[in-house]
Design a protein around this motif. Structure first.
Motif, PDB file in Angstrom:
ATOM      1  N   LEU A  78       0.825  -1.209   0.000  1.00 35.24           N
ATOM      2  CA  LEU A  78       0.000   0.000   0.000  1.00 35.24           C
ATOM      3  C   LEU A  78       0.861   1.261   0.000  1.00 35.24           C
ATOM      4  N   ALA A  79       1.970   1.219   0.749  1.00 34.82           N
ATOM      5  CA  ALA A  79       2.852   2.391   0.802  1.00 34.82           C
ATOM      6  C   ALA A  79       3.426   2.689  -0.583  1.00 34.82           C
ATOM      7  N   HIS A  80       3.803   1.635  -1.321  1.00 34.35           N
ATOM      8  CA  HIS A  80       4.266   1.848  -2.699  1.00 34.35           C
ATOM      9  C   HIS A  80       3.176   2.531  -3.518  1.00 34.35           C
ATOM     10  N   ILE A  81       1.969   1.990  -3.411  1.00 35.59           N
ATOM     11  CA  ILE A  81       0.865   2.501  -4.229  1.00 35.59           C
ATOM     12  C   ILE A  81       0.581   3.962  -3.908  1.00 35.59           C
ATOM     13  N   GLN A  82       0.519   4.277  -2.620  1.00 37.24           N
ATOM     14  CA  GLN A  82       0.185   5.652  -2.247  1.00 37.24           C
ATOM     15  C   GLN A  82       1.304   6.614  -2.647  1.00 37.24           C
ATOM     16  N   PHE A  83       2.537   6.135  -2.608  1.00 36.29           N
ATOM     17  CA  PHE A  83       3.631   7.009  -3.018  1.00 36.29           C
ATOM     18  C   PHE A  83       3.582   7.235  -4.531  1.00 36.29           C
ATOM     19  N   ILE A  84       3.284   6.198  -5.289  1.00 37.37           N
ATOM     20  CA  ILE A  84       3.165   6.362  -6.748  1.00 37.37           C
ATOM     21  C   ILE A  84       2.056   7.374  -7.051  1.00 37.37           C
ATOM     22  N   ARG A  85       0.945   7.263  -6.339  1.00 37.73           N
ATOM     23  CA  ARG A  85      -0.144   8.219  -6.547  1.00 37.73           C
ATOM     24  C   ARG A  85       0.276   9.636  -6.212  1.00 37.73           C
ATOM     25  N   PHE A  86       0.978   9.747  -5.078  1.00 41.78           N
ATOM     26  CA  PHE A  86       1.452  11.062  -4.654  1.00 41.78           C
ATOM     27  C   PHE A  86       2.356  11.667  -5.722  1.00 41.78           C
ATOM     28  N   LEU A  87       3.286  10.854  -6.223  1.00 41.82           N
ATOM     29  CA  LEU A  87       4.201  11.346  -7.260  1.00 41.82           C
ATOM     30  C   LEU A  87       3.428  11.732  -8.511  1.00 41.82           C
ATOM     31  N   ARG A  88       2.467  10.899  -8.903  1.00 47.48           N
ATOM     32  CA  ARG A  88       1.670  11.177 -10.086  1.00 47.48           C
ATOM     33  C   ARG A  88       0.937  12.510  -9.946  1.00 47.48           C
ATOM     34  N   ARG A  89       0.401  12.767  -8.734  1.00 53.85           N
ATOM     35  CA  ARG A  89      -0.342  14.007  -8.498  1.00 53.85           C
ATOM     36  C   ARG A  89       0.556  15.217  -8.525  1.00 53.85           C
ATOM     37  N   ASN A  90       1.749  15.065  -7.939  1.00 50.57           N
ATOM     38  CA  ASN A  90       2.535  16.265  -7.684  1.00 50.57           C
ATOM     39  C   ASN A  90       3.771  16.414  -8.561  1.00 50.57           C
ATOM     40  N   GLU A  91       4.289  15.307  -9.110  1.00 48.06           N
ATOM     41  CA  GLU A  91       5.498  15.434  -9.917  1.00 48.06           C
ATOM     42  C   GLU A  91       5.305  14.913 -11.332  1.00 48.06           C
ATOM     43  N   GLY A  92       4.141  14.335 -11.606  1.00 49.60           N
ATOM     44  CA  GLY A  92       3.844  13.952 -12.985  1.00 49.60           C
ATOM     45  C   GLY A  92       4.029  12.486 -13.298  1.00 49.60           C
ATOM     46  N   VAL A  93       3.639  12.148 -14.518  1.00 49.86           N
ATOM     47  CA  VAL A  93       3.609  10.760 -14.980  1.00 49.86           C
ATOM     48  C   VAL A  93       4.989  10.109 -14.905  1.00 49.86           C
ATOM     49  N   GLU A  94       6.027  10.844 -15.324  1.00 47.43           N
ATOM     50  CA  GLU A  94       7.350  10.257 -15.443  1.00 47.43           C
ATOM     51  C   GLU A  94       7.915   9.861 -14.077  1.00 47.43           C
ATOM     52  N   ALA A  95       7.721  10.730 -13.078  1.00 47.19           N
ATOM     53  CA  ALA A  95       8.205  10.430 -11.724  1.00 47.19           C
ATOM     54  C   ALA A  95       7.509   9.179 -11.187  1.00 47.19           C
ATOM     55  N   ALA A  96       6.201   9.076 -11.431  1.00 42.00           N
ATOM     56  CA  ALA A  96       5.453   7.904 -10.978  1.00 42.00           C
ATOM     57  C   ALA A  96       5.969   6.642 -11.657  1.00 42.00           C
ATOM     58  N   ARG A  97       6.203   6.743 -12.960  1.00 46.50           N
ATOM     59  CA  ARG A  97       6.668   5.584 -13.725  1.00 46.50           C
ATOM     60  C   ARG A  97       8.015   5.093 -13.197  1.00 46.50           C
ATOM     61  N   LYS A  98       8.891   6.049 -12.960  1.00 47.74           N
ATOM     62  CA  LYS A  98      10.230   5.716 -12.481  1.00 47.74           C
ATOM     63  C   LYS A  98      10.151   4.971 -11.152  1.00 47.74           C
ATOM     64  N   TYR A  99       9.308   5.502 -10.251  1.00 46.16           N
ATOM     65  CA  TYR A  99       9.224   4.841  -8.951  1.00 46.16           C
ATOM     66  C   TYR A  99       8.612   3.450  -9.082  1.00 46.16           C
TER      67      TYR A  99
END
Lengths: 475, 475
Positions: free
Chosen positions: B231-252
């Motif tokens: 869940l922590a991975h998922i919520q962090f990916i969402r957080f990154l997607r919201r605030n730093e964009g698609v690429e940051a989420a993808r990388k994580y």
């Protein structure tokens, strides 16, 4: 009793009388005597392989008969028939157990929930299963015995649709399609109102390619406009789509729309057919939109439409649909829509839109029965639901239980507690009975536990007539 | 006790001692005497608007004091303060009810399910709600009183995450973001393991744009690789997607895939983000397909993938997915897949494919615990399920109940019945306790009723120690 009553477990006396009758036939010469003897022997040999109550006596009679005819021949014949008789006697002993469970004086009345009726049904099912197992390993006579058992069973369980269905299905599986059809025809005479038997019969006809006959059955389900169900429209549209093509289904749908029995289900079913089978999202969308004019007040229709739009990944239209519905639905009918709107923003929205829709939901629903006076309070459970994903939760299931219980307490502590919740208190404290297994109370995946039904767990609280509020009662 | 203990309901004696102390101050001249008198009057005027146990005595003391100073002035001052005192006294009487429910000797231990602990929690919640209602209609002092109550409450309910969360949320709503942050920081010292408080704190920071601070909190959830949750991975990916964009989420996501705590949920969440938010079904499809290499053995993953393919309306791939999964999953894990495969053919298939998959399912599952020996029998319930649509059924719910009960009977009648089902017999006969409201037992829409848990309903069967099999017991 019936065409093959010699198979009846009680047919022993009939066999005996028949043999006595054969023995008493006049025989004027040796040829006739030989004929008579052969007839008697044949009858005995059939009787001693039939599991009846009198099988042992018949065997003894047969032994005496053969010995009286010829001591020499007897030895060979008896040792040939001994194993067959032994097997029939073993079957008889097994069969007797099943037969003894049956109440042969039962009247053929429609099924009830009484224990006796259900146990009679079980007894018959076991007898039928035993016969279908072909215990005597005889090929030719076995089917006749099974048919006999079904017919006998239906004299008692005449109003049980499942027995008719089993019988017809067994006939069809044994390859006698015509016999199966006849069983269904008799079944519909016995239970003319049974929709399920009509579908079952239509399915058999459709499976064997008798489409006209199947269509007539569907039409009989639609015959009386006043009694037609929405389901009958849907199943007929499906039938037409399968067998006559897209255009026939479309035409019928356009007619069915005007019927008073056309509920939103018909629109949903037709739209999904257009989407899934015809791969035509445009038509599906139009159907949903057309239905909205009529079914804007049906929360379930809104949710079905939203599901469809989710498949199209069309978040702008989903949002617009929710807003349209919420502006027209009364508060108490919009609870589910708000839930789904919240879930939707959890998937499609950002943090701000997620929080905003939750706040709007709280404001809109404050004052309904479901939410208490403290509805406007931010609750930790809302946060937990925001940061959960499928069956993953940001806390243990123990925490979740604890917080749900607390939420219930904070909502209900002021109110008078429902009397029925109290009188069931002792039952509810037993966790194993409070929820069917397979629905874990801790999982809020599909449903939030209905905490308004919850009663505080306390093992001492066994005769809970007053709600455990003051600590004096608790301690 | 605390910075503002004069607000405590028990602070009467302190006020009295304070006034006595002021009175005892040496005053050598008239000016000093006037100063002292003014100080004493001010103290009295504060004390008599504070709801304490000694409020009545303090008022009498104040009356005496003013009268001793000047009979003439007293009249005016006392009639000015009388209404304020009256209001404070009324609040005191209300407050006392809440305060009396609180056990002031309770130790600050983690929450348990004991009735006493829960009632203490309720008592505090009521006290806090009363204070938050600002009963004295004072603007300036009200927030101080509320803070005082929260602080006092946390001395007892120090390990209750919801109290910390309420406190911080209240601070944020009152506009004191910094105070809210401080509450969260203290909360995480009190409950350093609480994931939900970390998410709550991060949410506050994200809401006010403090993204670096929010990110640090997310990273602290991911800090210890051994304890990180999916869940922590998922919520962090969402957080990154919201605030730093698609690429940051993808990388994580690409990193997270290698983590031992990466379950199938992470793939599902990321694929759905790609589909719903980036509108990129191609990427979503690739993610699901990549996950399949690792999670072919997870039935839930298969079902999530099938749901996604349903959105794409890609029946060929759904069918292929089901076949792939069924060829590799062990029998006992394929039950749900078979159910969904059957539902799928009901929507996408024709009559033959519908019947075929049902037959295959029966053959595959015969021998599992769920299905009995008679699994290969065609059952009327299967037909009913084939010809149902959503909540529409080709029979009454009474028929459905009856047939379900019969199916259960025919499966279980031979077996030894589970002892626990019997000892709960009397509880189970009460229909209202056997299923939580909101889950109609007759509706087979989502779940088939778990008929293996069913006990025959018979009102007479109240001390069911033996299973009602022979008719002698039933009658």
């Amino acid at each position: 009793m019936c065409m093959f009553s010699g198979a009846d477990i009680a047919s022993g006396p009939i066999w005996m009388e028949y043999i006595a009758f054969l023995k008493s036939m006049p025989a004027v010469n040796t040829q006739e005597e030989t004929q008579r003897m052969t007839a008697v022997r044949k009858a005995y040999q059939k009787a001693i392989v039939t599991p009846t109550h009198h099988i042992e006596q018949l065997w003894r009679d047969y032994e005496n008969f053969e010995n009286s005819v010829s001591r020499q021949l007897a030895k060979g014949l008896l040792s040939e028939y001994q194993p067959k008789y032994n097997s029939a006697r073993a079957v008889y002993r097994e069969l007797k157990k099943y037969v003894d469970e049956i109440d042969w004086n039962m009247l053929a009345v429609p099924p009830t929930d009484s224990c006796k009726d259900q146990m009679q049904w079980v007894a018959w099912k076991r007898l039928l299963a035993f016969e279908k197992g072909n215990p005597q390993r005889i090929d030719s006579a076995s089917n006749k015995r099974i048919i006999f058992s079904y017919e006998q069973c239906l004299m008692y369980l005449y109003h049980y649709p499942d027995i008719w269905y089993d019988y017809a299905t067994w006939q069809a599986k044994s390859g006698s399609m015509d016999a199966a059809v006849k069983v269904f025809q008799r079944a519909l005479k016995a239970l003319p109102e049974s929709e399920m038997l009509k579908y079952a019969y239509a399915e058999l006809e459709e499976s064997r390619g008798a489409l006209q006959s199947a269509k007539k059955l569907y039409e009989s389900l639609l015959g009386d406009a006043a009694e037609t169900t929405a389901l009958a429209h849907i199943q007929f549209i499906r039938f037409l789509r399968r067998n006559e093509g897209v255009e026939a289904a479309r035409k019928y749908f356009l007619d069915a729309r005007k019927s008073p029995s056309c509920t939103y289900h018909v629109y949903v079913a037709y739209a999904l057919m257009a989407f899934c089978l015809d791969k035509d999202p445009k038509v599906a969308h139009n159907v949903f939109e057309a239905g909205l004019k009529q079914f804007m007040h049906e929360p379930v229709y809104i949710l079905e439409y939203a599901d469809f739009l989710s498949c199209l990944n069309d978040d702008r239209n989903i949002r617009a649909l929710f807003e349209r519905a919420l502006s027209s639905l009364p508060q108490e009918e919009s609870i589910e829509i708000w839930k789904r709107f919240t879930q939707f923003e959890k998937t499609y929205g950002d943090l701000a839109s997620m929080l905003k829709v939750e706040q709007r939901r709280k404001e809109a629903l404050s004052g309904t029965i479901e939410e208490g006076a403290s509805a406007l309070e931010t609750s930790l459970l809302d946060l937990i639901s925001r940061y959960s994903f499928k069956d993953l939760w940001p806390c243990s299931s123990k925490d979740l239980d604890h917080l749900s219980r607390q939420e219930w307490l904070s909502k209900n502590i002021g109110k008078k507690v429902d009397k029925s919740a109290l009188s069931n208190g002792s039952a509810m404290t037993d966790k194993s009975t409070s929820a069917p297994s397979g629905v874990p109370t801790a999982s809020l995946k599909v449903l939030r536990p209905d905490t308004s039904q919850m009663v505080i767990y306390d093992p001492r609280q066994h005769h809970g007539t007053s709600f455990c509020l003051s600590k004096n009662i608790c301690l």
